[in-house]
Write a protein that holds these residues in place. Structure first.
Motif, PDB file in Angstrom:
ATOM      1  N   SER A  14       0.817  -1.216   0.000  1.00  0.00           N
ATOM      2  CA  SER A  14       0.000   0.000   0.000  1.00  0.00           C
ATOM      3  C   SER A  14       0.851   1.266   0.000  1.00  0.00           C
ATOM      4  O   SER A  14       0.347   2.344  -0.333  1.00  0.00           O
ATOM      5  N   GLN A  55       0.786   3.771  -3.059  1.00  0.00           N
ATOM      6  CA  GLN A  55      -0.374   3.535  -3.902  1.00  0.00           C
ATOM      7  C   GLN A  55      -1.162   4.833  -4.116  1.00  0.00           C
ATOM      8  O   GLN A  55      -1.056   5.782  -3.341  1.00  0.00           O
ATOM      9  N   ARG A  60      -8.044   1.667  -6.575  1.00  0.00           N
ATOM     10  CA  ARG A  60      -6.610   1.665  -6.274  1.00  0.00           C
ATOM     11  C   ARG A  60      -5.787   1.757  -7.550  1.00  0.00           C
ATOM     12  O   ARG A  60      -6.067   1.054  -8.521  1.00  0.00           O
ATOM     13  N   ILE A  69      -5.079  -1.059   2.883  1.00  0.00           N
ATOM     14  CA  ILE A  69      -3.919  -0.954   3.779  1.00  0.00           C
ATOM     15  C   ILE A  69      -3.943  -2.116   4.759  1.00  0.00           C
ATOM     16  O   ILE A  69      -4.872  -2.217   5.574  1.00  0.00           O
ATOM     17  N   ARG A 127       0.345   6.225   1.977  1.00  0.00           N
ATOM     18  CA  ARG A 127      -0.425   5.134   1.389  1.00  0.00           C
ATOM     19  C   ARG A 127      -1.609   5.645   0.579  1.00  0.00           C
ATOM     20  O   ARG A 127      -2.555   4.908   0.322  1.00  0.00           O
TER      21      ARG A 127
END
Length: 639
Positions: free
Chosen positions: A420, A423, A527, A569, A620
């Motif tokens: 993560s 990201q 994501r 996460i 993250r």
């Protein structure tokens, strides 16, 4: 669904017309057969009408009351509202029906008085216990079939009973698949029935006289076709092999069924009689070796779509022991628990144990220094791993006090790295039109069942206004209210509605805002470069990550973080980073009150570490606006 006590507004008597309409809706939804009234003989017609009236009264008594209710469900505390219908059960007033999203579900009290009104499914007694904790019924948990009831189609309302008491429904749910079409359940995966209500929940225990819930009867006539069927089910109970699913396929963990252990037909039953005696060195060695193989298989089943099945190489000795071995050791007795220690193996330490796996060519290792070896790769196609048969794991009390299989802990901390970090996250707040808005969206050539952003809804409303020529010529900010808008948006239920209808116009911005509020909210978190089309929106308001500061043990402040899973996460790597950054201890455990089915983990960090947590979250991809800070030390709450 009703683990939490609903807030029920004051009860009001049902009008005769409303009771009749509700009873007809119940009959229609459940597909109940009624006698025909299209008869020439007046006496037969009168008898048929009387029988229909008796059926309505049995389903919803003449003295029935109704009330609106609200409650919260799930880890995000999603607000749910509906209507409860209260009537007589024996000498008590009980909730007989509950209406959710315009659909009526019977409670167990209704089922105990009206046999056969819905299809009856069966499951094992250990599964019933989990259903009464709020879990859904997984496909491998179905028993006494196939064949299953022909009416147990997808989306049908069904009752669920235990094999020990096959004629007494103990739960009510909605089929998520076509159960009637199943040809086998062993080896199957996924949810079979969404659990709506069960004996023991807050609907069951509700009483306007503060009486406890009524206990289920020992048996009921009418739910089983005949005594032969009851005897057949009882025989199946006696012959039940717990290896075919003592857990019944009910997943109480996040993700899919844990470790694939519930969907394999050759699982060994580890709860057979076990002699409580110390193990030999050979048995201890075999226990550690099997535990490692189980740990690898667990990651392969749980993280199928991820590179290296969610394992980030190299794997350290401590990670291997904590995540691939310890949670999967077959320790069923106190003596076995005491025996299964690495120092009691023939290898004496974890380094030599890992080296032995290298010799078998199951893993590839590399010496990091004189005291440590790391695993660089695992041969996931090795026959030893491929042919490994998972065994039933013993249960132990978790930190939170709930008994869970130990593989749950491995799932929580399954990723030693943290993908993560770095990201990119995109959070979408979406809205789906309700049925009453369908005409407006169709005329604007927009999908009435699709998901739309606020800007898209604004464009759709603008298109509709232009098509229907609703702009007020003297003031282009105003929009005329036509019959469609009046019925769908301004229905006269509030003083403001009546005022708008009387004026016949409304400001454009106010109209758009009102239409958005008339839609059902959904959310989706995307994501990296993923397309929004690959992520199915979830109902409700978009979740936030919560950072809570509170005082413990007098004057010590701790920082708690929860809700990070929705943002991709993993909690454990985040906790590891915070432990180093904050130079204090951290822990990860299930958030109190979160669903066992989809647990939310809570990270606790010593000290007031709000800023450090926010910085770690921003690394993250989390936007500061998506974080809610609750400061119990100062008694403040910040958005």
């Amino acid at each position: 669904m009703f683990k939490k006590k609903p807030t029920v507004k004051p009860l009001a008597p049902l009008r005769s017309s409303d009771r009749r309409k509700t009873a007809e809706q119940i009959i229609s939804e459940l597909g109940l057969e009624l006698p025909s009234t299209d008869l020439d003989d007046p006496e037969e017609k009168a008898a048929a009408v009387a029988k229909i009236s008796n059926i309505r009264n049995a389903l919803l008594p003449e003295n029935a009351l109704s009330a609106r209710f609200t409650t919260t469900v799930g880890p995000d505390l999603k607000q749910v509202s509906g209507t409860v219908y209260v009537g007589s059960y024996r000498d008590d007033q009980r909730i007989l029906w509950v209406k959710l999203e315009d659909r009526l579900y019977p409670t167990v009290y209704t089922l105990w008085q009206n046999p056969g009104i819905v299809p009856l499914l069966h499951t094992h007694t250990p599964v019933i216990e989990k259903l009464q904790g709020g879990a859904d019924l997984m496909t491998p948990g179905l028993a006494a079939g196939p064949p299953f009831p022909s009416k147990a189609k997808q989306n049908a309302t069904v009752a669920i009973a235990s094999l020990d008491s096959p004629s007494v429904p103990l739960a009510v749910g909605r089929c998520e698949i076509d159960v009637s079409a199943l040809e086998k359940v062993q080896g199957a995966r996924g949810h079979a029935v969404e659990n709506i209500h069960w004996a023991g929940d807050e609907l069951w225990s509700w009483s306007n006289a503060s009486k406890p819930g009524s206990q289920p009867p020992d048996s009921l006539q009418g739910w089983l076709d005949d005594d032969d069927e009851a005897a057949d089910i009882a025989t199946k109970t006696e012959q039940l092999d717990l290896a075919d699913g003592a857990n019944g396929g009910v997943s109480l963990h996040s993700g899919e069924e844990v470790a694939g252990a519930q969907d394999r037909t050759d699982i060994k039953d580890a709860f057979e009689s076990v002699e409580d005696k110390p193990l030999s060195t050979k048995e201890i060695d075999e226990g550690f070796r099997k535990a490692f193989l189980y740990g690898v298989r667990h990651h392969m089943d749980v993280n199928r779509g991820q590179p290296s099945f969610g394992l980030s190489f190299p794997l350290t000795q401590s990670f291997v022991m904590a995540n691939l071995v310890q949670p999967f050791l077959p320790a069923y007795t106190p003596a076995q628990t005491a025996s299964l220690q690495i120092k009691k193996t023939s290898w004496k330490n974890i380094k030599k144990f890992i080296k032995s796996l290298d010799k078998e060519q199951i893993v590839k290792t590399k010496d990091r220094d004189t005291h440590e070896v790391v695993i660089m790769d695992i041969d996931f196609k090795d026959r030893t791993i491929a042919d490994f048969t998972p065994y039933r794991l013993p249960k132990k009390e978790t930190v939170g006090g709930a008994a869970q299989g130990r593989e749950h802990n491995a799932t929580v901390i399954s990723d030693p790295g943290d993908s993560s970090v770095g990201q990119k996250i995109k959070k979408l707040e979406l809205y789906r039109p309700k049925e009453k808005l369908a005409d407006m969206f169709e005329k604007a050539q927009a999908d009435p069942r699709g998901y739309h952003t606020t800007s898209e809804i604004g464009s759709i409303v603008t298109s509709y206004i232009a098509i229907e020529e609703l702009v007020v010529e003297t003031n282009k900010r105003l929009v005329k209210i036509d019959p469609i808008l009046a019925n769908a948006v301004f229905d006269g239920s509030t003083h403001l509605d009546k005022e708008v209808i009387n004026k016949g116009t409304v400001p454009r911005d106010a109209l758009i805002d009102r239409i958005i509020k008339s839609c059902s909210p959904f959310w989706s978190i995307i994501r990296n470069d993923e397309s929004s089309s690959t992520s199915k929106p979830k109902a409700g308001a978009a979740p936030k990550i919560t950072i809570m500061l509170e005082t413990r043990s007098g004057n010590k402040t701790v920082t708690k973080v929860s809700g990070v899973e929705a943002y991709f996460i993993p909690p454990q790597p985040l906790a590891d980073e915070l432990r180093k950054v904050c130079a204090g201890s951290t822990s990860v455990e299930q958030l109190k009150g979160s669903s066992p089915k989809t647990p939310v983990m809570e990270i606790m960090v010593q000290g007031p570490q709000k800023d450090a947590v926010i910085k770690a979250l921003e690394k993250r991809g989390v936007n500061r606006q998506w974080v809610e800070i609750v400061d119990k030390v100062k008694g403040k709450k910040k958005g």
